[in-house]
Design a protein around this motif. Sequence first.
Motif, short mmCIF file in Angstrom:
data_model
loop_
_atom_site.label_atom_id
_atom_site.label_comp_id
_atom_site.label_asym_id
_atom_site.label_seq_id
_atom_site.Cartn_x
_atom_site.Cartn_y
_atom_site.Cartn_z
N ASN A 152 32.88 51.09 18.07
CA ASN A 152 31.85 52.12 17.88
C ASN A 152 30.46 51.51 17.73
N TRP A 169 29.31 50.38 21.21
CA TRP A 169 28.93 51.52 22.06
C TRP A 169 27.52 52.03 21.72
N ARG A 220 32.46 62.48 22.92
CA ARG A 220 31.36 62.45 21.96
C ARG A 220 30.03 62.87 22.60
#
Length: 451
Positions: A53, A56, A82
């Motif tokens: 995460n 990203w 997302r």
Amino acid sequence: MSKNPEKLQPKLARLNEALESGALEPARRMLNRGLAPVDVAHLLESSPPKERNVLWELIDPELQGDVLQYLGEDVQTEFLYRMDAQQVVSATEGLDVDDLADLLQRLPNTVIQEVLASMEAQERQRLETVLSYPEDTAGGLMNTDALTIRPDITLDVVLRYLRRHERLPEATDTLLVVTRSDKLIGGLPINRLLVSDPSMLVREVMDTDMVTITAMLHETDVASLFEKFDLISAPVVGTDGHLLGRITIDDVVDVIREGAEHRMMSLAGLDEEEDTFAPAWRTSRRRAVWLGINLITAFMAAAVIGMFEGTIQQVTALAVLMPIVASMGGIAGSQALTVLIRGIALGHVSGSNLRWLLNRELIVGALNGVLWAAVVAGIAVLWFKDIALGGIIAAAIVINLLIASLCGTLLPVALKKLKIDPALSGSVILTTVTDVIGFMAFLGLATLLYL
């Protein structure tokens, strides 16, 4: 893959060091300017969820689409869900139509419609064409960026037409020749264009017998055609012969790789797209299904053993030797099953040659059955000093290997006709059959002889 794997490893090591030390800005620069998108995707897939995460978030939005196309389905879907429609549009701007279609198919229909509505009319029409076909067909694989020319122009005109482009579509080895109604009539290889007299007409030098692919052809059959004819690209046509797009070798390589992963993972009842670092609850849920199925088959084998409980109590040696009979049958059946699944995948197996394959596998099963039955019988006689027991286990092994060969040959063909993936369910069914038959033959013969 990275263009230079040897140079990639030091970069990845420096990136990991920057992340561990909390130096996010250097890490951001390396992700966005120091690594190719495919390498960034590899790094994401190799990271646990928390680190993934963070990575990203460090990737620039305009580069996220390039990275997304190289991710496995699980990780790809995780990031796509997302993003809102506008973020998807921004991230995927500039992607090839086939790659964009693959990404959108992971999203809910409402998001897909929002993305389509935000696109220019021409791009939307091209994308809708690809999305109208199932993902695992030639239409779902194709790209609509094919260069087309008319048959009644000179090669000099073609060359001038090509020079007007800043770059040609990827893997362009042939220009597609179409009529004014876009009906495909042939192809002009680039290498022939370069060495031919510029004053000649396209129709004088074009190929009219080129390999064409229908839009609904399954992706595995597409891969077989590329392998058979050593293709770099191939045109996709509708049922009326009109050109729809083309498929390139990079998409076919993906199909082949995914097929290999599918066969490997299916042996354990797993999804080839499963994320290596997926959360424990998701992983356990997926695996629980096949554990449950295997539990049912194990109870079936146990039920057969329970039918001969009295015989086992009388002759305890049977309990020692039972697993041998089942194991030999399972291995022999798996060998036949693997050969047939491979033959089906390559398109080698048909109704006309199935009888020959069945006879061959039965002969192999009989020969190996007699050979190893003699070996096991000899060991059993020496071990338990019981000639009758040796004869029983020998007969049971021969019977089980014959049944295993029969089942291993016919099962994948039957499953294929029922539109069930033999790689996914074949081994479970086969193991059940060989266990049940092996125990039934061994314990049944023992019951007849000893009781």
